[in-house]
Write a protein that holds these residues in place. Structure first.
Motif, PDB file in Angstrom:
ATOM      1  N   GLY A  70      28.628  48.319  36.110  1.00  0.00           N
ATOM      2  CA  GLY A  70      29.572  47.511  35.338  1.00  0.00           C
ATOM      3  C   GLY A  70      28.852  46.301  34.775  1.00  0.00           C
ATOM      4  O   GLY A  70      28.916  45.204  35.342  1.00  0.00           O
ATOM      5  N   ASN A  71      28.160  46.503  33.668  1.00  0.00           N
ATOM      6  CA  ASN A  71      27.349  45.436  33.089  1.00  0.00           C
ATOM      7  C   ASN A  71      28.045  44.709  31.944  1.00  0.00           C
ATOM      8  O   ASN A  71      27.675  43.584  31.615  1.00  0.00           O
ATOM      9  CB  ASN A  71      26.017  46.018  32.581  1.00  0.00           C
ATOM     10  CG  ASN A  71      25.154  44.954  31.926  1.00  0.00           C
ATOM     11  OD1 ASN A  71      24.717  44.008  32.574  1.00  0.00           O
ATOM     12  ND2 ASN A  71      24.921  45.090  30.619  1.00  0.00           N
ATOM     13  N   ALA A  72      29.039  45.322  31.334  1.00  0.00           N
ATOM     14  CA  ALA A  72      29.705  44.677  30.199  1.00  0.00           C
ATOM     15  C   ALA A  72      30.387  43.394  30.654  1.00  0.00           C
ATOM     16  O   ALA A  72      30.949  43.321  31.752  1.00  0.00           O
ATOM     17  CB  ALA A  72      30.734  45.627  29.587  1.00  0.00           C
ATOM     18  N   GLY A  73      30.325  42.384  29.809  1.00  0.00           N
ATOM     19  CA  GLY A  73      30.990  41.121  30.116  1.00  0.00           C
ATOM     20  C   GLY A  73      31.372  40.425  28.828  1.00  0.00           C
ATOM     21  O   GLY A  73      30.787  40.676  27.774  1.00  0.00           O
ATOM     22  N   MET A  74      32.357  39.550  28.924  1.00  0.00           N
ATOM     23  CA  MET A  74      32.825  38.835  27.739  1.00  0.00           C
ATOM     24  C   MET A  74      33.130  37.386  28.088  1.00  0.00           C
ATOM     25  O   MET A  74      33.629  37.086  29.176  1.00  0.00           O
ATOM     26  CB  MET A  74      34.081  39.508  27.184  1.00  0.00           C
ATOM     27  CG  MET A  74      34.586  38.891  25.884  1.00  0.00           C
ATOM     28  SD  MET A  74      33.372  38.985  24.546  1.00  0.00           S
ATOM     29  CE  MET A  74      33.443  40.732  24.169  1.00  0.00           C
ATOM     30  N   GLN A  75      32.784  36.512  27.153  1.00  0.00           N
ATOM     31  CA  GLN A  75      33.131  35.097  27.266  1.00  0.00           C
ATOM     32  C   GLN A  75      33.791  34.679  25.964  1.00  0.00           C
ATOM     33  O   GLN A  75      33.223  34.884  24.880  1.00  0.00           O
ATOM     34  CB  GLN A  75      31.887  34.253  27.526  1.00  0.00           C
ATOM     35  CG  GLN A  75      32.151  32.760  27.617  1.00  0.00           C
ATOM     36  CD  GLN A  75      30.876  31.986  27.905  1.00  0.00           C
ATOM     37  OE1 GLN A  75      30.194  32.242  28.895  1.00  0.00           O
ATOM     38  NE2 GLN A  75      30.540  31.059  27.033  1.00  0.00           N
ATOM     39  N   ILE A  89      38.459  42.264  31.253  1.00  0.00           N
ATOM     40  CA  ILE A  89      37.182  42.943  30.996  1.00  0.00           C
ATOM     41  C   ILE A  89      36.203  42.760  32.145  1.00  0.00           C
ATOM     42  O   ILE A  89      35.568  43.713  32.610  1.00  0.00           O
ATOM     43  CB  ILE A  89      36.570  42.429  29.682  1.00  0.00           C
ATOM     44  CG1 ILE A  89      37.453  42.854  28.503  1.00  0.00           C
ATOM     45  CG2 ILE A  89      35.139  42.945  29.511  1.00  0.00           C
ATOM     46  CD1 ILE A  89      37.081  42.193  27.189  1.00  0.00           C
ATOM     47  N   ASN A  90      36.045  41.524  32.616  1.00  0.00           N
ATOM     48  CA  ASN A  90      35.002  41.218  33.599  1.00  0.00           C
ATOM     49  C   ASN A  90      35.379  41.599  35.031  1.00  0.00           C
ATOM     50  O   ASN A  90      34.501  41.701  35.885  1.00  0.00           O
ATOM     51  CB  ASN A  90      34.657  39.729  33.555  1.00  0.00           C
ATOM     52  CG  ASN A  90      34.063  39.297  32.221  1.00  0.00           C
ATOM     53  OD1 ASN A  90      33.847  40.123  31.330  1.00  0.00           O
ATOM     54  ND2 ASN A  90      33.805  38.018  32.070  1.00  0.00           N
ATOM     55  N   VAL A  91      36.669  41.783  35.280  1.00  0.00           N
ATOM     56  CA  VAL A  91      37.112  42.066  36.649  1.00  0.00           C
ATOM     57  C   VAL A  91      37.872  43.394  36.737  1.00  0.00           C
ATOM     58  O   VAL A  91      37.452  44.328  37.420  1.00  0.00           O
ATOM     59  CB  VAL A  91      37.994  40.913  37.187  1.00  0.00           C
ATOM     60  CG1 VAL A  91      38.402  41.190  38.637  1.00  0.00           C
ATOM     61  CG2 VAL A  91      37.255  39.581  37.093  1.00  0.00           C
ATOM     62  N   LEU A  92      38.986  43.490  36.028  1.00  0.00           N
ATOM     63  CA  LEU A  92      39.888  44.628  36.233  1.00  0.00           C
ATOM     64  C   LEU A  92      39.340  45.936  35.678  1.00  0.00           C
ATOM     65  O   LEU A  92      39.578  47.007  36.266  1.00  0.00           O
ATOM     66  CB  LEU A  92      41.252  44.323  35.630  1.00  0.00           C
ATOM     67  CG  LEU A  92      42.011  43.172  36.288  1.00  0.00           C
ATOM     68  CD1 LEU A  92      43.347  42.945  35.603  1.00  0.00           C
ATOM     69  CD2 LEU A  92      42.212  43.417  37.792  1.00  0.00           C
ATOM     70  N   ALA A 151      25.200  56.832  46.790  1.00  0.00           N
ATOM     71  CA  ALA A 151      25.612  56.354  45.474  1.00  0.00           C
ATOM     72  C   ALA A 151      25.567  54.830  45.464  1.00  0.00           C
ATOM     73  O   ALA A 151      25.643  54.195  46.521  1.00  0.00           O
ATOM     74  CB  ALA A 151      27.011  56.854  45.134  1.00  0.00           C
ATOM     75  N   ARG A 152      25.474  54.279  44.269  1.00  0.00           N
ATOM     76  CA  ARG A 152      25.389  52.814  44.157  1.00  0.00           C
ATOM     77  C   ARG A 152      26.231  52.319  42.998  1.00  0.00           C
ATOM     78  O   ARG A 152      26.151  52.839  41.881  1.00  0.00           O
ATOM     79  CB  ARG A 152      23.933  52.381  43.983  1.00  0.00           C
ATOM     80  CG  ARG A 152      23.758  50.894  43.693  1.00  0.00           C
ATOM     81  CD  ARG A 152      22.338  50.420  43.913  1.00  0.00           C
ATOM     82  NE  ARG A 152      22.104  50.156  45.327  1.00  0.00           N
ATOM     83  CZ  ARG A 152      21.160  49.326  45.780  1.00  0.00           C
ATOM     84  NH1 ARG A 152      20.364  48.718  44.927  1.00  0.00           N
ATOM     85  NH2 ARG A 152      21.015  49.110  47.074  1.00  0.00           N
ATOM     86  N   ILE A 153      27.034  51.311  43.283  1.00  0.00           N
ATOM     87  CA  ILE A 153      27.817  50.589  42.277  1.00  0.00           C
ATOM     88  C   ILE A 153      27.152  49.236  42.073  1.00  0.00           C
ATOM     89  O   ILE A 153      26.899  48.512  43.042  1.00  0.00           O
ATOM     90  CB  ILE A 153      29.270  50.405  42.756  1.00  0.00           C
ATOM     91  CG1 ILE A 153      29.969  51.761  42.866  1.00  0.00           C
ATOM     92  CG2 ILE A 153      30.041  49.464  41.827  1.00  0.00           C
ATOM     93  CD1 ILE A 153      31.249  51.711  43.672  1.00  0.00           C
ATOM     94  N   VAL A 154      26.872  48.896  40.825  1.00  0.00           N
ATOM     95  CA  VAL A 154      26.247  47.611  40.509  1.00  0.00           C
ATOM     96  C   VAL A 154      27.153  46.879  39.527  1.00  0.00           C
ATOM     97  O   VAL A 154      27.490  47.413  38.468  1.00  0.00           O
ATOM     98  CB  VAL A 154      24.842  47.788  39.902  1.00  0.00           C
ATOM     99  CG1 VAL A 154      24.224  46.426  39.600  1.00  0.00           C
ATOM    100  CG2 VAL A 154      23.942  48.587  40.832  1.00  0.00           C
ATOM    101  N   ILE A 155      27.551  45.670  39.881  1.00  0.00           N
ATOM    102  CA  ILE A 155      28.380  44.841  39.013  1.00  0.00           C
ATOM    103  C   ILE A 155      27.578  43.615  38.616  1.00  0.00           C
ATOM    104  O   ILE A 155      27.066  42.891  39.482  1.00  0.00           O
ATOM    105  CB  ILE A 155      29.674  44.395  39.722  1.00  0.00           C
ATOM    106  CG1 ILE A 155      30.433  45.606  40.294  1.00  0.00           C
ATOM    107  CG2 ILE A 155      30.544  43.580  38.771  1.00  0.00           C
ATOM    108  CD1 ILE A 155      30.938  46.584  39.263  1.00  0.00           C
TER     109      ILE A 155
END
Length: 307
Positions: free
Chosen positions: A91-96, A114-117, A134-138
């Motif tokens: 989960g690399n996408a982010g918005m400001q 976008i950044n959390v939910l 498996a690996r989840i990366v935020i």
């Protein structure tokens, strides 16, 4: 062994560089990029050059209905054998935004959506499809520290409130200002770390969750909603800071992210990785009460889409 890694935020900046590293260093990866609009086919074609295996699904991460549709397509392709086993979500996408009033189609404040939910809904909808290990990366941010050492005064620190407040427009003072938008951003990144801690507690054994901090990375697309002066500074002036210890170049940040995704930076589930090493996040980020409260709220906000 062939396996699938699902990635958001791969179209530009550190995500694009990380995607290239993952593909080059792990030939068995089928990288599935989640991209808004019509960009997905072009991005997949570009990343596929050199014989890599890349596909895409469309999604607007500001819409939980769109996230649900993307996850449903991924699940279907996994079940049909069109994709190899799922072993990663990034989960690399982010918005400001330049305010704290931007509202998405679900009536939620867009930074939080976008950044959390969006990440939470992807994790929950794909959870039973992961094959271990498996690996989840935020992707998190050191803006969550809220001090000059970590953000040089450019971003206000987080201002935690009830998740029911944070999820709605106008959660911060002077919500129509850029300062409120930046506060929404740093607060959302604190929330991301809280959820990573909860994933480490709640997800089945063998599914690790890690928060990754790239540091201050000038020249990314994060400020694309800012005014022209701020965008110019981010593109042309602040990248020079990457030559100093106060910032991270895009190339290094993308490589570090790939290290976390591939397990080269090996850390226990629930860890916070600061660029190339496991580190301790802010003292505020270790709060089991807030973590549980946020988990419960995220479950409620996404319940209609997780069925």
């Amino acid at each position: 062994m062939q396996h699938t890694v699902v990635m958001t935020g791969a179209s530009r900046g550190i995500g694009r560089i990380a995607a290239e590293h993952v593909l080059r260093r792990s030939p068995g990866v089928h990288l599935l990029v989640v991209v808004r609009g019509s960009q997905g086919a072009r991005l997949a074609a570009e990343l596929s050059e050199g014989g890599h295996t890349v596909s895409h699904v469309p999604a607007d991460l500001g819409s939980l209905e769109s996230v649900k549709s993307a996850a449903a397509e991924i699940r279907e392709r996994l079940e049909l054998g069109d994709l190899p086993p799922l072993r990663g979500f990034v989960g690399n996408a982010g918005m400001q935004y330049t305010n704290a009033l931007t509202e998405g189609p679900d009536g939620l404040e867009s930074t939080f959506a976008i950044n959390v939910l969006a990440n939470h809904l992807f994790v929950r909808l794909l959870q039973d499809r992961f094959v271990t290990p498996a690996r989840i990366v935020i992707t998190a941010s050191d803006t969550h520290f809220g001090d000059f050492k970590h953000n040089m005064g450019m971003v206000p620190g987080p201002a935690w409130k009830s998740p029911d407040v944070l999820a709605r427009p106008g959660a911060f003072p002077k919500p129509d200002t850029a300062a409120a938008g930046r506060t929404a951003y740093s607060t959302s990144k604190l929330a991301a770390i809280y959820l990573v801690h909860e994933y480490a507690r709640r997800l089945p054994a063998g599914i690790d969750a890690v928060a990754y901090n790239p540091g201050f990375v000038p020249g990314t697309g994060l400020a694309r909603n800012a005014g022209p002066v701020a965008r110019f500074a981010m593109r042309r002036i602040l990248p020079l800071m990457a030559l100093t210890p106060f910032a991270t170049g895009r190339g290094a940040a993308g490589r570090y992210l790939a290290d976390v995704v591939l397990g080269t930076t090996s850390t226990p589930s629930g860890s916070y990785v600061d660029r190339a090493r496991a580190a301790r996040s802010s003292e505020e980020s270790y709060d089991p009460r807030r973590e549980g409260e946020l988990w419960d709220a995220a479950e409620r906000f996404t319940a209609a889409y997780a069925a």
